[in-house]
Design a protein around this motif. Structure first.
Motif, PDB file in Angstrom:
ATOM      1  N   VAL B  90      62.635  44.719  16.953  1.00 43.23           N
ATOM      2  CA  VAL B  90      61.590  44.343  16.004  1.00 43.23           C
ATOM      3  C   VAL B  90      61.645  42.843  15.735  1.00 43.23           C
ATOM      4  O   VAL B  90      60.625  42.148  15.753  1.00 43.23           O
ATOM      5  CB  VAL B  90      61.740  45.113  14.676  1.00 43.23           C
ATOM      6  N   LEU B  91      62.848  42.336  15.521  1.00 47.08           N
ATOM      7  CA  LEU B  91      63.003  40.899  15.265  1.00 47.08           C
ATOM      8  C   LEU B  91      62.506  40.083  16.453  1.00 47.08           C
ATOM      9  O   LEU B  91      61.844  39.059  16.278  1.00 47.08           O
ATOM     10  CB  LEU B  91      64.470  40.570  14.980  1.00 47.08           C
ATOM     11  N   ALA B  92      62.810  40.557  17.662  1.00 47.34           N
ATOM     12  CA  ALA B  92      62.362  39.845  18.857  1.00 47.34           C
ATOM     13  C   ALA B  92      60.840  39.773  18.890  1.00 47.34           C
ATOM     14  O   ALA B  92      60.255  38.732  19.190  1.00 47.34           O
ATOM     15  CB  ALA B  92      62.896  40.535  20.105  1.00 47.34           C
ATOM     16  N   LYS B  93      60.222  40.881  18.569  1.00 45.57           N
ATOM     17  CA  LYS B  93      58.763  40.930  18.568  1.00 45.57           C
ATOM     18  C   LYS B  93      58.188  39.979  17.515  1.00 45.57           C
ATOM     19  O   LYS B  93      57.229  39.250  17.779  1.00 45.57           O
ATOM     20  CB  LYS B  93      58.307  42.361  18.280  1.00 45.57           C
ATOM     21  N   GLN B  94      58.781  39.982  16.362  1.00 41.68           N
ATOM     22  CA  GLN B  94      58.337  39.080  15.292  1.00 41.68           C
ATOM     23  C   GLN B  94      58.468  37.627  15.734  1.00 41.68           C
ATOM     24  O   GLN B  94      57.557  36.814  15.532  1.00 41.68           O
ATOM     25  CB  GLN B  94      59.185  39.286  14.040  1.00 41.68           C
ATOM     26  N   LEU B  95      59.603  37.293  16.345  1.00 43.15           N
ATOM     27  CA  LEU B  95      59.835  35.912  16.757  1.00 43.15           C
ATOM     28  C   LEU B  95      58.887  35.500  17.869  1.00 43.15           C
ATOM     29  O   LEU B  95      58.383  34.384  17.886  1.00 43.15           O
ATOM     30  CB  LEU B  95      61.286  35.733  17.211  1.00 43.15           C
ATOM     31  N   LYS B  96      58.648  36.430  18.798  1.00 44.07           N
ATOM     32  CA  LYS B  96      57.740  36.119  19.890  1.00 44.07           C
ATOM     33  C   LYS B  96      56.359  35.756  19.353  1.00 44.07           C
ATOM     34  O   LYS B  96      55.717  34.829  19.817  1.00 44.07           O
ATOM     35  CB  LYS B  96      57.637  37.317  20.847  1.00 44.07           C
ATOM     36  N   GLU B  97      55.949  36.483  18.339  1.00 47.21           N
ATOM     37  CA  GLU B  97      54.628  36.222  17.761  1.00 47.21           C
ATOM     38  C   GLU B  97      54.557  34.847  17.099  1.00 47.21           C
ATOM     39  O   GLU B  97      53.587  34.114  17.287  1.00 47.21           O
ATOM     40  CB  GLU B  97      54.293  37.305  16.741  1.00 47.21           C
ATOM     41  N   SER B  98      55.612  34.488  16.369  1.00 49.85           N
ATOM     42  CA  SER B  98      55.555  33.177  15.706  1.00 49.85           C
ATOM     43  C   SER B  98      55.701  32.063  16.736  1.00 49.85           C
ATOM     44  O   SER B  98      55.152  30.970  16.574  1.00 49.85           O
ATOM     45  CB  SER B  98      56.623  33.065  14.621  1.00 49.85           C
ATOM     46  N   GLU B  99      56.389  32.368  17.835  1.00 51.98           N
ATOM     47  CA  GLU B  99      56.489  31.414  18.939  1.00 51.98           C
ATOM     48  C   GLU B  99      55.098  31.112  19.509  1.00 51.98           C
ATOM     49  O   GLU B  99      54.762  29.970  19.794  1.00 51.98           O
ATOM     50  CB  GLU B  99      57.374  32.033  20.013  1.00 51.98           C
ATOM     51  N   GLU B 100      54.313  32.178  19.646  1.00 61.82           N
ATOM     52  CA  GLU B 100      52.957  31.981  20.163  1.00 61.82           C
ATOM     53  C   GLU B 100      52.090  31.187  19.197  1.00 61.82           C
ATOM     54  O   GLU B 100      51.248  30.399  19.614  1.00 61.82           O
ATOM     55  CB  GLU B 100      52.313  33.342  20.457  1.00 61.82           C
ATOM     56  N   LEU B 101      52.325  31.390  17.924  1.00 57.08           N
ATOM     57  CA  LEU B 101      51.603  30.597  16.930  1.00 57.08           C
ATOM     58  C   LEU B 101      51.927  29.123  17.095  1.00 57.08           C
ATOM     59  O   LEU B 101      51.039  28.260  17.070  1.00 57.08           O
ATOM     60  CB  LEU B 101      52.003  31.042  15.517  1.00 57.08           C
ATOM     61  N   ILE B 102      53.207  28.831  17.314  1.00 54.02           N
ATOM     62  CA  ILE B 102      53.625  27.441  17.506  1.00 54.02           C
ATOM     63  C   ILE B 102      52.964  26.858  18.744  1.00 54.02           C
ATOM     64  O   ILE B 102      52.480  25.725  18.746  1.00 54.02           O
ATOM     65  CB  ILE B 102      55.168  27.360  17.644  1.00 54.02           C
ATOM     66  N   LYS B 103      52.917  27.662  19.787  1.00 51.23           N
ATOM     67  CA  LYS B 103      52.289  27.209  21.023  1.00 51.23           C
ATOM     68  C   LYS B 103      50.835  26.786  20.762  1.00 51.23           C
ATOM     69  O   LYS B 103      50.385  25.752  21.224  1.00 51.23           O
ATOM     70  CB  LYS B 103      52.341  28.330  22.072  1.00 51.23           C
ATOM     71  N   HIS B 104      50.132  27.600  20.010  1.00 52.04           N
ATOM     72  CA  HIS B 104      48.732  27.276  19.711  1.00 52.04           C
ATOM     73  C   HIS B 104      48.618  26.044  18.824  1.00 52.04           C
ATOM     74  O   HIS B 104      47.616  25.339  18.862  1.00 52.04           O
ATOM     75  CB  HIS B 104      48.055  28.473  19.037  1.00 52.04           C
ATOM     76  N   LEU B 105      49.661  25.816  18.024  1.00 46.90           N
ATOM     77  CA  LEU B 105      49.632  24.638  17.159  1.00 46.90           C
ATOM     78  C   LEU B 105      49.817  23.368  17.974  1.00 46.90           C
ATOM     79  O   LEU B 105      49.156  22.350  17.732  1.00 46.90           O
ATOM     80  CB  LEU B 105      50.763  24.713  16.134  1.00 46.90           C
ATOM     81  N   THR B 106      50.715  23.424  18.969  1.00 49.29           N
ATOM     82  CA  THR B 106      51.041  22.213  19.726  1.00 49.29           C
ATOM     83  C   THR B 106      50.079  21.981  20.890  1.00 49.29           C
ATOM     84  O   THR B 106      49.783  20.850  21.220  1.00 49.29           O
ATOM     85  CB  THR B 106      52.493  22.278  20.257  1.00 49.29           C
ATOM     86  N   ASP B 107      49.591  23.074  21.519  1.00 48.38           N
ATOM     87  CA  ASP B 107      48.628  22.932  22.631  1.00 48.38           C
ATOM     88  C   ASP B 107      47.341  23.661  22.257  1.00 48.38           C
ATOM     89  O   ASP B 107      47.016  24.694  22.846  1.00 48.38           O
ATOM     90  CB  ASP B 107      49.172  23.559  23.926  1.00 48.38           C
ATOM     91  N   PRO B 108      46.597  23.143  21.303  1.00 48.55           N
ATOM     92  CA  PRO B 108      45.463  23.913  20.772  1.00 48.55           C
ATOM     93  C   PRO B 108      44.345  24.136  21.780  1.00 48.55           C
ATOM     94  O   PRO B 108      43.497  24.985  21.568  1.00 48.55           O
ATOM     95  CB  PRO B 108      44.993  23.069  19.592  1.00 48.55           C
TER      96      PRO B 108
END
Lengths: 110, 110
Positions: B90-108
């Motif tokens: 579950v934690l891995a899934k949560q982290l993966k999602e926030s990782e993707e959010l960061i990706k969208h923030l840096t490479d919009p």
DNA sequence: AAAAAAGATTATAATATTAGAATAAGAAAA
DNA sequence: TTTTCTTATTCTAATATTATAATCTTTTTT
């Protein structure tokens, strides 16, 4: 690195380690629920329920959307429910074992 | 009835909701460990480790046998380890999602 | 039998969690 | 735009957890 993972796990378990929060998740297992329903069914102060919801939200276990005056809550990662049922399985196994101990105590010659 | 089940679940989660106890279980995942090894590897007071072991014992998650001067601990219900790995998922899934959010923030514009 | 080794238990001070009361914030209705 | 309804936040007192220090207990050496 390893320590941070343990810290995350700890926070996760802490979030689940309260009867009110477990009861909230039980209700959410059936789908979306509004805060007003929790207030109705849990027989606790509104502010207290709100605090517990905040803890689950902070842990990213549930999310909410505002619909008019009401706020609807739902489980964000359904895998959390698997954690709960796995724990119940462990508890069932533990109880079954102590049940057998009792059986041997009461009918020692069977 | 229902309340007592929730109470059992709560106590179970509480037992797991501490970094030292999770670290103890991690080590026990590989097999029996004596208290002396925990003292060596966890870098904590002996009495503190003993207290945490007592909490896990009381919750019926681990058991011990005395071998000479040493006390060996082991996991009683291996299913507990499944709970831990499910939580990590579950934690891995949560982290993966926030990782993707960061990706969208840096490479919009990707 | 006395000393040493390994753990467990107890007491306590520091910290964290919790529940309830009061207050605030936001949206809808009047 | 004032009032009402629903939920969130803040504050605080009560309770629970935790880490350390000190003290047992049990088993093994010597």
């Amino acid at each position: 690195m390893k320590g941070e993972i343990v810290a995350l796990e700890t926070e996760f378990f802490k979030a689940l380690a309260h009867p009110t929060r477990l009861r909230i998740l039980e209700k959410l297992a059936f789908g979306e629920v509004c805060v007003c329903e929790f207030i109705e069914q849990l027989d606790l102060e509104q502010s207290n329920i709100s605090q517990h919801l905040a803890i689950l939200r902070k842990q990213n276990i549930i999310t909410s959307t505002k619909v008019g005056l009401k706020v609807m809550y739902r489980i964000k990662y359904p895998e959390v429910l698997n954690v709960l049922s796995l724990v119940r399985e462990v508890l069932a196994k533990q109880l079954k074992e102590s049940e057998e101990l009792i059986k041997h105590l009461t009918d020692p010659f069977e």
